[in-house]
Design a protein around this motif. Structure first.
Motif, PDB file in Angstrom:
ATOM      1  N   MET A   2       0.840  -1.158   0.000  1.00 58.44           N
ATOM      2  CA  MET A   2       0.000   0.000   0.000  1.00 58.44           C
ATOM      3  C   MET A   2       0.885   1.221   0.000  1.00 58.44           C
ATOM      4  SD  MET A   2      -3.193   1.147   2.114  1.00 58.44           S
ATOM      5  CE  MET A   2      -3.947  -0.008   1.083  1.00 58.44           C
ATOM      6  N   SER A   3       0.607   2.152  -0.887  1.00 60.90           N
ATOM      7  CA  SER A   3       1.376   3.389  -0.924  1.00 60.90           C
ATOM      8  C   SER A   3       0.457   4.530  -1.326  1.00 60.90           C
ATOM      9  CB  SER A   3       2.549   3.269  -1.878  1.00 60.90           C
ATOM     10  OG  SER A   3       2.092   3.026  -3.174  1.00 60.90           O
ATOM     11  N   PRO A   4       0.684   5.717  -0.725  1.00 62.35           N
ATOM     12  CA  PRO A   4      -0.175   6.845  -1.073  1.00 62.35           C
ATOM     13  C   PRO A   4       0.218   7.435  -2.407  1.00 62.35           C
ATOM     14  CG  PRO A   4       1.438   7.581   0.503  1.00 62.35           C
ATOM     15  CD  PRO A   4       1.652   6.088   0.311  1.00 62.35           C
ATOM     16  N   SER A   5      -0.734   8.006  -3.063  1.00 60.87           N
ATOM     17  CA  SER A   5      -0.493   8.716  -4.307  1.00 60.87           C
ATOM     18  C   SER A   5      -1.181  10.057  -4.168  1.00 60.87           C
ATOM     19  CB  SER A   5      -1.098   7.920  -5.467  1.00 60.87           C
ATOM     20  OG  SER A   5      -1.051   8.654  -6.647  1.00 60.87           O
ATOM     21  N   SER A   6      -0.418  11.127  -4.268  1.00 61.00           N
ATOM     22  CA  SER A   6      -1.042  12.431  -4.099  1.00 61.00           C
ATOM     23  C   SER A   6      -0.714  13.326  -5.272  1.00 61.00           C
ATOM     24  CB  SER A   6      -0.588  13.081  -2.788  1.00 61.00           C
ATOM     25  OG  SER A   6       0.802  13.282  -2.798  1.00 61.00           O
ATOM     26  N   GLY A   7      -1.502  14.308  -5.407  1.00 59.81           N
ATOM     27  CA  GLY A   7      -1.327  15.286  -6.461  1.00 59.81           C
ATOM     28  C   GLY A   7      -2.177  16.464  -6.067  1.00 59.81           C
ATOM     29  N   GLN A   8      -2.842  17.050  -6.999  1.00 58.66           N
ATOM     30  CA  GLN A   8      -3.712  18.168  -6.691  1.00 58.66           C
ATOM     31  C   GLN A   8      -5.036  17.686  -6.124  1.00 58.66           C
ATOM     32  OE1 GLN A   8      -3.716  19.967 -10.497  1.00 58.66           O
ATOM     33  NE2 GLN A   8      -1.892  21.174 -10.093  1.00 58.66           N
ATOM     34  N   ALA A   9      -5.399  16.459  -6.371  1.00 54.07           N
ATOM     35  CA  ALA A   9      -6.643  15.896  -5.859  1.00 54.07           C
ATOM     36  C   ALA A   9      -6.398  15.298  -4.477  1.00 54.07           C
ATOM     37  CB  ALA A   9      -7.146  14.818  -6.819  1.00 54.07           C
ATOM     38  N   ALA A  10      -7.417  14.675  -3.933  1.00 51.42           N
ATOM     39  CA  ALA A  10      -7.308  14.031  -2.623  1.00 51.42           C
ATOM     40  C   ALA A  10      -6.316  12.868  -2.678  1.00 51.42           C
ATOM     41  CB  ALA A  10      -8.672  13.529  -2.194  1.00 51.42           C
ATOM     42  N   VAL A  11      -5.812  12.507  -1.526  1.00 44.91           N
ATOM     43  CA  VAL A  11      -4.871  11.383  -1.427  1.00 44.91           C
ATOM     44  C   VAL A  11      -5.600  10.086  -1.754  1.00 44.91           C
ATOM     45  CG1 VAL A  11      -3.419  10.069   0.168  1.00 44.91           C
ATOM     46  CG2 VAL A  11      -3.481  12.552   0.310  1.00 44.91           C
ATOM     47  N   THR A  12      -4.935   9.235  -2.537  1.00 47.84           N
ATOM     48  CA  THR A  12      -5.459   7.891  -2.800  1.00 47.84           C
ATOM     49  C   THR A  12      -4.385   6.891  -2.418  1.00 47.84           C
ATOM     50  OG1 THR A  12      -4.703   7.937  -5.099  1.00 47.84           O
ATOM     51  CG2 THR A  12      -6.979   8.619  -4.689  1.00 47.84           C
ATOM     52  N   PHE A  13      -4.810   5.665  -2.181  1.00 46.16           N
ATOM     53  CA  PHE A  13      -3.897   4.612  -1.766  1.00 46.16           C
ATOM     54  C   PHE A  13      -3.973   3.462  -2.746  1.00 46.16           C
ATOM     55  CE2 PHE A  13      -5.030   7.017   1.961  1.00 46.16           C
ATOM     56  CZ  PHE A  13      -3.822   7.161   2.610  1.00 46.16           C
ATOM     57  N   LYS A  14      -2.818   2.973  -3.172  1.00 47.64           N
ATOM     58  CA  LYS A  14      -2.772   1.815  -4.054  1.00 47.64           C
ATOM     59  C   LYS A  14      -2.980   0.575  -3.209  1.00 47.64           C
ATOM     60  CE  LYS A  14       0.236   3.933  -7.422  1.00 47.64           C
ATOM     61  NZ  LYS A  14       1.494   3.874  -8.149  1.00 47.64           N
ATOM     62  N   ALA A  15      -3.800  -0.329  -3.692  1.00 51.92           N
ATOM     63  CA  ALA A  15      -4.103  -1.552  -2.957  1.00 51.92           C
ATOM     64  C   ALA A  15      -4.316  -2.690  -3.942  1.00 51.92           C
ATOM     65  CB  ALA A  15      -5.347  -1.359  -2.093  1.00 51.92           C
ATOM     66  N   ALA A  16      -4.353  -3.893  -3.405  1.00 55.03           N
ATOM     67  CA  ALA A  16      -4.597  -5.085  -4.225  1.00 55.03           C
ATOM     68  C   ALA A  16      -5.497  -6.038  -3.448  1.00 55.03           C
ATOM     69  CB  ALA A  16      -3.287  -5.775  -4.568  1.00 55.03           C
ATOM     70  N   CYS A  17      -6.308  -6.762  -4.177  1.00 52.36           N
ATOM     71  CA  CYS A  17      -7.217  -7.732  -3.576  1.00 52.36           C
ATOM     72  C   CYS A  17      -6.586  -9.127  -3.624  1.00 52.36           C
ATOM     73  CB  CYS A  17      -8.541  -7.743  -4.324  1.00 52.36           C
ATOM     74  SG  CYS A  17      -9.709  -8.980  -3.697  1.00 52.36           S
ATOM     75  N   GLU A  65       1.297   5.189   9.703  1.00 52.34           N
ATOM     76  CA  GLU A  65       1.685   6.577   9.421  1.00 52.34           C
ATOM     77  C   GLU A  65       1.085   7.066   8.108  1.00 52.34           C
ATOM     78  OE1 GLU A  65       5.906   7.278   9.436  1.00 52.34           O
ATOM     79  OE2 GLU A  65       6.163   6.186  11.316  1.00 52.34           O
ATOM     80  N   LEU A  66       1.202   6.250   7.064  1.00 57.68           N
ATOM     81  CA  LEU A  66       0.691   6.640   5.750  1.00 57.68           C
ATOM     82  C   LEU A  66      -0.829   6.818   5.772  1.00 57.68           C
ATOM     83  CD1 LEU A  66       2.797   4.272   3.483  1.00 57.68           C
ATOM     84  CD2 LEU A  66       3.003   6.755   3.633  1.00 57.68           C
ATOM     85  N   GLY A  85      -1.900   9.798   8.068  1.00 60.23           N
ATOM     86  CA  GLY A  85      -1.497  11.034   7.403  1.00 60.23           C
ATOM     87  C   GLY A  85      -2.355  11.355   6.194  1.00 60.23           C
ATOM     88  N   GLY A  86      -2.929  10.316   5.582  1.00 56.23           N
ATOM     89  CA  GLY A  86      -3.769  10.495   4.411  1.00 56.23           C
ATOM     90  C   GLY A  86      -5.240  10.663   4.728  1.00 56.23           C
ATOM     91  N   GLY A  87      -5.576  10.707   6.034  1.00 58.29           N
ATOM     92  CA  GLY A  87      -6.965  10.979   6.419  1.00 58.29           C
ATOM     93  C   GLY A  87      -7.859   9.761   6.568  1.00 58.29           C
ATOM     94  N   VAL A  88      -7.287   8.570   6.672  1.00 59.53           N
ATOM     95  CA  VAL A  88      -8.095   7.364   6.833  1.00 59.53           C
ATOM     96  C   VAL A  88      -8.704   7.340   8.240  1.00 59.53           C
ATOM     97  CG1 VAL A  88      -8.018   4.829   6.948  1.00 59.53           C
ATOM     98  CG2 VAL A  88      -6.798   6.043   5.139  1.00 59.53           C
ATOM     99  N   SER A  89      -9.971   6.999   8.325  1.00 57.86           N
ATOM    100  CA  SER A  89     -10.676   6.893   9.594  1.00 57.86           C
ATOM    101  C   SER A  89     -10.022   5.807  10.463  1.00 57.86           C
ATOM    102  CB  SER A  89     -12.132   6.536   9.324  1.00 57.86           C
ATOM    103  OG  SER A  89     -12.825   6.322  10.523  1.00 57.86           O
TER     104      SER A  89
END
Length: 75
Positions: free
Chosen positions: A1-16, A62-63, A66-70
């Protein structure tokens, strides 16, 4: 899992682990549970709807926080 940020909201890469799909999730699609015995994050796979629960070490915590996850903390 790693965050991806830019001008939009933070997203997290994930896999099922069920369908092996890879995708990005917004912070509100993830939940983090921090307990004395176990710390994990969970989400529902957008491809196959499987409930996924994975262990979370210090770096993942931390990730995600920091990315706003509940976060739920048990006492």
């Amino acid at each position: 899992m790693s965050p991806s940020s830019g001008q939009a909201a933070v997203t997290f890469k994930a896999a099922c682990p069920e369908c092996r799909a890879r995708f990005e999730l917004a912070a509100d699609a993830l939940r983090l549970a921090i307990g004395r015995r176990a710390t994990f994050y969970s989400f529902t796979c957008p491809q196959c709807s499987a409930s996924v629960r994975k262990p979370a070490g210090e770096r993942i915590v931390e990730l995600l926080t920091g990315g706003g996850v509940s976060t739920l903390r048990s006492v």
